[in-house]
Design an enzyme around this catalytic site. Sequence first.
Site, mmCIF file in Angstrom:
data_model
loop_
_atom_site.group_PDB
_atom_site.id
_atom_site.type_symbol
_atom_site.label_atom_id
_atom_site.label_comp_id
_atom_site.label_asym_id
_atom_site.label_seq_id
_atom_site.Cartn_x
_atom_site.Cartn_y
_atom_site.Cartn_z
ATOM 1 N N VAL A 168 0.843 -1.198 0.000
ATOM 2 C CA VAL A 168 0.000 0.000 0.000
ATOM 3 C C VAL A 168 0.879 1.248 0.000
ATOM 4 O O VAL A 168 0.602 2.251 -0.650
ATOM 5 C CB VAL A 168 -0.907 -0.001 1.253
ATOM 6 C CG1 VAL A 168 -1.799 1.223 1.282
ATOM 7 C CG2 VAL A 168 -1.741 -1.263 1.324
ATOM 8 N N GLY A 169 1.971 1.204 0.739
ATOM 9 C CA GLY A 169 2.871 2.359 0.827
ATOM 10 C C GLY A 169 4.090 1.987 1.648
ATOM 11 O O GLY A 169 4.124 0.943 2.301
ATOM 12 N N GLY B 97 7.463 3.796 4.070
ATOM 13 C CA GLY B 97 7.976 5.002 4.716
ATOM 14 C C GLY B 97 9.340 4.728 5.300
ATOM 15 O O GLY B 97 9.953 3.686 5.027
ATOM 16 N N THR B 98 9.801 5.661 6.122
ATOM 17 C CA THR B 98 11.127 5.528 6.727
ATOM 18 C C THR B 98 11.191 4.304 7.628
ATOM 19 O O THR B 98 12.224 3.668 7.758
ATOM 20 C CB THR B 98 11.405 6.771 7.595
ATOM 21 O OG1 THR B 98 10.895 7.906 6.918
ATOM 22 C CG2 THR B 98 12.877 6.943 7.867
ATOM 23 N N PHE B 99 10.065 4.006 8.272
ATOM 24 C CA PHE B 99 10.122 2.989 9.314
ATOM 25 C C PHE B 99 9.585 1.628 8.925
ATOM 26 O O PHE B 99 9.728 0.666 9.663
ATOM 27 C CB PHE B 99 9.375 3.494 10.558
ATOM 28 C CG PHE B 99 9.974 4.758 11.049
ATOM 29 C CD1 PHE B 99 11.196 4.752 11.668
ATOM 30 C CD2 PHE B 99 9.340 5.966 10.820
ATOM 31 C CE1 PHE B 99 11.773 5.928 12.075
ATOM 32 C CE2 PHE B 99 9.910 7.144 11.229
ATOM 33 C CZ PHE B 99 11.136 7.130 11.857
ATOM 34 N N GLY B 100 8.914 1.574 7.805
ATOM 35 C CA GLY B 100 8.388 0.261 7.458
ATOM 36 C C GLY B 100 7.538 0.314 6.206
ATOM 37 O O GLY B 100 7.529 1.303 5.469
ATOM 38 N N HIS B 101 6.844 -0.788 5.999
ATOM 39 C CA HIS B 101 5.998 -0.920 4.815
ATOM 40 C C HIS B 101 4.566 -1.158 5.262
ATOM 41 O O HIS B 101 4.324 -1.735 6.317
ATOM 42 C CB HIS B 101 6.468 -2.106 3.976
ATOM 43 C CG HIS B 101 7.892 -1.961 3.529
ATOM 44 N ND1 HIS B 101 8.259 -1.173 2.471
ATOM 45 C CD2 HIS B 101 9.036 -2.472 4.040
ATOM 46 C CE1 HIS B 101 9.560 -1.214 2.327
ATOM 47 N NE2 HIS B 101 10.069 -2.001 3.269
ATOM 48 N N VAL B 102 3.661 -0.730 4.417
ATOM 49 C CA VAL B 102 2.248 -0.984 4.696
ATOM 50 C C VAL B 102 1.752 -1.931 3.602
ATOM 51 O O VAL B 102 1.907 -1.655 2.415
ATOM 52 C CB VAL B 102 1.443 0.340 4.699
ATOM 53 C CG1 VAL B 102 -0.016 0.071 5.017
ATOM 54 C CG2 VAL B 102 2.038 1.331 5.702
ATOM 55 N N ASP C 68 4.098 14.785 13.420
ATOM 56 C CA ASP C 68 4.575 14.524 12.058
ATOM 57 C C ASP C 68 3.450 14.729 11.042
ATOM 58 O O ASP C 68 3.277 13.946 10.124
ATOM 59 C CB ASP C 68 5.127 13.090 11.973
ATOM 60 C CG ASP C 68 6.056 12.905 10.776
ATOM 61 O OD1 ASP C 68 6.475 13.915 10.180
ATOM 62 O OD2 ASP C 68 6.354 11.747 10.426
HETATM 63 N N1 LIG Z 1 -3.984 2.446 6.729
HETATM 64 C C1 LIG Z 1 -3.517 2.846 5.550
HETATM 65 N N2 LIG Z 1 -4.296 2.791 4.454
HETATM 66 C C2 LIG Z 1 -3.840 3.202 3.247
HETATM 67 N N3 LIG Z 1 -2.598 3.689 3.038
HETATM 68 C C3 LIG Z 1 -1.769 3.774 4.081
HETATM 69 C C4 LIG Z 1 -2.172 3.365 5.394
HETATM 70 N N4 LIG Z 1 -1.145 3.580 6.235
HETATM 71 C C5 LIG Z 1 -0.153 4.087 5.488
HETATM 72 N N5 LIG Z 1 -0.500 4.196 4.199
HETATM 73 C C6 LIG Z 1 0.345 4.674 3.081
HETATM 74 O O1 LIG Z 1 1.669 4.241 3.345
HETATM 75 C C7 LIG Z 1 2.540 5.368 3.457
HETATM 76 C C8 LIG Z 1 3.595 5.085 4.516
HETATM 77 O O2 LIG Z 1 2.973 4.830 5.750
HETATM 78 P P1 LIG Z 1 3.467 5.511 7.106
HETATM 79 O O3 LIG Z 1 3.498 7.004 6.899
HETATM 80 O O4 LIG Z 1 2.635 5.031 8.228
HETATM 81 O O5 LIG Z 1 4.952 4.933 7.199
HETATM 82 P P2 LIG Z 1 6.230 5.557 7.938
HETATM 83 O O6 LIG Z 1 7.338 4.597 7.783
HETATM 84 O O7 LIG Z 1 5.858 5.907 9.333
HETATM 85 O O8 LIG Z 1 6.444 6.871 7.061
HETATM 86 P P3 LIG Z 1 7.308 8.191 7.347
HETATM 87 O O9 LIG Z 1 8.563 8.049 6.573
HETATM 88 O O10 LIG Z 1 6.410 9.291 6.783
HETATM 89 O O11 LIG Z 1 7.475 8.346 8.823
HETATM 90 C C9 LIG Z 1 1.640 6.546 3.751
HETATM 91 O O12 LIG Z 1 2.183 7.764 3.265
HETATM 92 C C10 LIG Z 1 0.358 6.183 3.014
HETATM 93 O O13 LIG Z 1 0.416 6.577 1.655
#
Ligand SMILES: Nc1ncnc2c1ncn2[C@@H]1O[C@H](COP(=O)(O)OP(=O)(O)OP(=O)(O)O)[C@@H](O)[C@H]1O
Length: 487
Positions: free
Chosen positions: A145-146, A148-153, A268
């Site tokens: 789904v996406g 980020g810095t800390f992981g994958h969704v 954030d």
């Molecule tokens: N519940 C969700 N439903 C749909 N898309 C999501 C969901 N959670 C996260 N995403 C997508 O995944 C991306 C990364 O998720 P998230 O921001 O939680 O990760 P992170 O590693 O904390 O990112 P960052 O680098 O911003 O701290 C989001 O920008 C969004 O596009």
Amino acid sequence: MDRALGVLEVDYDSTLDSSPQFIVNHYQIETNKVLKLGRNVHECVYTVNHPSVSSVHCMIWGIRFDPESVPLCYIKDTSLNGTVVNEQVLEREVPYLLSNQDVIQLPNGARFKFSAVKSETMSQFISGLRIKREWERWEIVPRVVGSGTFGHVLVAKQLTDDSKNRAGKRAVSYAVKIINTAKTRMVKEATILEKLNHPNIIRIHQSCVDAIGNVYIFQDLVSGGDLFSYLARGDCLVPISETESLIIIYQILLALKFLHSNGIVHRDLKLDNILLHTPEPCTKVVLADFGIAKEFSRSSKERMHTVVGTPEYCAPEVGFKADRNFYRSFSRTATLDPDNNGYDSKCDIWSLGVITHIMLTGVSPFYGDGSEASIVKNVRSGRLNFGAKQWIPITDSAKSFVRKCLQVSTLNRCNVEEALHQVWVEKHLGQLERIYQKKVLQVSSDRIKIDENFDAFTVAKHKLPKSVKLSPEKNPNKRLKLSLHNT
Ligand SMILES: Nc1ncnc2c1ncn2[C@@H]1O[C@H](COP(=O)(O)OP(=O)(O)OP(=O)(O)O)[C@@H](O)[C@H]1O
């Protein structure tokens, strides 16, 4: 074809209709474009004049997180008589994640086949993550789904969803955020989210940690993508109307009011962490990514000192350090606030000001040349350029809202309550509340009247005769009849 996120092919049953629209038999699903199927010729790409079909019967759209990722395409039923996918009726208003070769069917018998443009699963990538594919009642689907810095969704499904299966409805998809901490303990994000219950905050269902330190946070899959993708066109961000911006800002303010009054600061807030239910105006939005959110004790007036956030959105009192790698690792504990006074929940209001600025103008206020040094310099000066041409069409009350959120001095900056009382918000409060009831809380709309003058962005509503509710006996389509009986 490379703009396509998926393709919808008309797979027509000629015994039921002979509408000339079938000359077009392929519809490309593209970023920022919602395909609608139904009777309304002004709104729908595929129109069919049959009383069993609603004005807008269903909507289909695609989301691509970034150019490398595999798109996800969704369908949402908005009809009276239901939309069927692979012989099961969709739950009304609940987006369903499409898979390659899914067959969509309308009550008049028209059928469509969905084709994905890229292989949907990323099995190799997923096996590299070394994650558990099943966890208690959850199955993790190898679709991203996406990231980020800390992981994958990733996408997740519930293994047994008996009630839904019995009703003959399609099972809902969820999202799971997977963070590798290398420690077998729960991360703060899960702990904080578990306590929160608000329509504009991502809802989590369960969290757990495996033996090698992967934390899994199972949550709602929010299907409209994030606000960054919504505003992005090619290399730039495009502004959206004041009305559309305000509807989003109002929802974020309600979420922040809830958070701040419960002693939580998000820390954030940015476009990427605001998720849309559908990629269209007036949709419900939720705040996500509580990875660096902080709980503080309201009674002791505790202030925070850790330097966190994303520089472009980060309040001046939070502070920056030039080393981006350090910043990413989150090990910094110093603030560059010269008086080292720390910061409080007003840091979220600053970020909200940056978000509002971008939504209204397409420009990030302190971005400068994009280097961290230039962002830090611009943020500290807090100088805004309302003389720029992008601001010409914007009302004074919207400018004043942005100005009040982007005050360098926290004493002059509004808090969340004061933000809700800014003229820009307050003068539209009645309308905002009605739209909120209808679109976010989905309260029955019969008694909710939205003033059309306020609704500057919407496509004019074209009145059509009401669609007719099918009784299963009269339904000419055997498959649909079967599905409707099961509900
Ligand atoms: N519940 C969700 N439903 C749909 N898309 C999501 C969901 N959670 C996260 N995403 C997508 O995944 C991306 C990364 O998720 P998230 O921001 O939680 O990760 P992170 O590693 O904390 O990112 P960052 O680098 O911003 O701290 C989001 O920008 C969004 O596009």
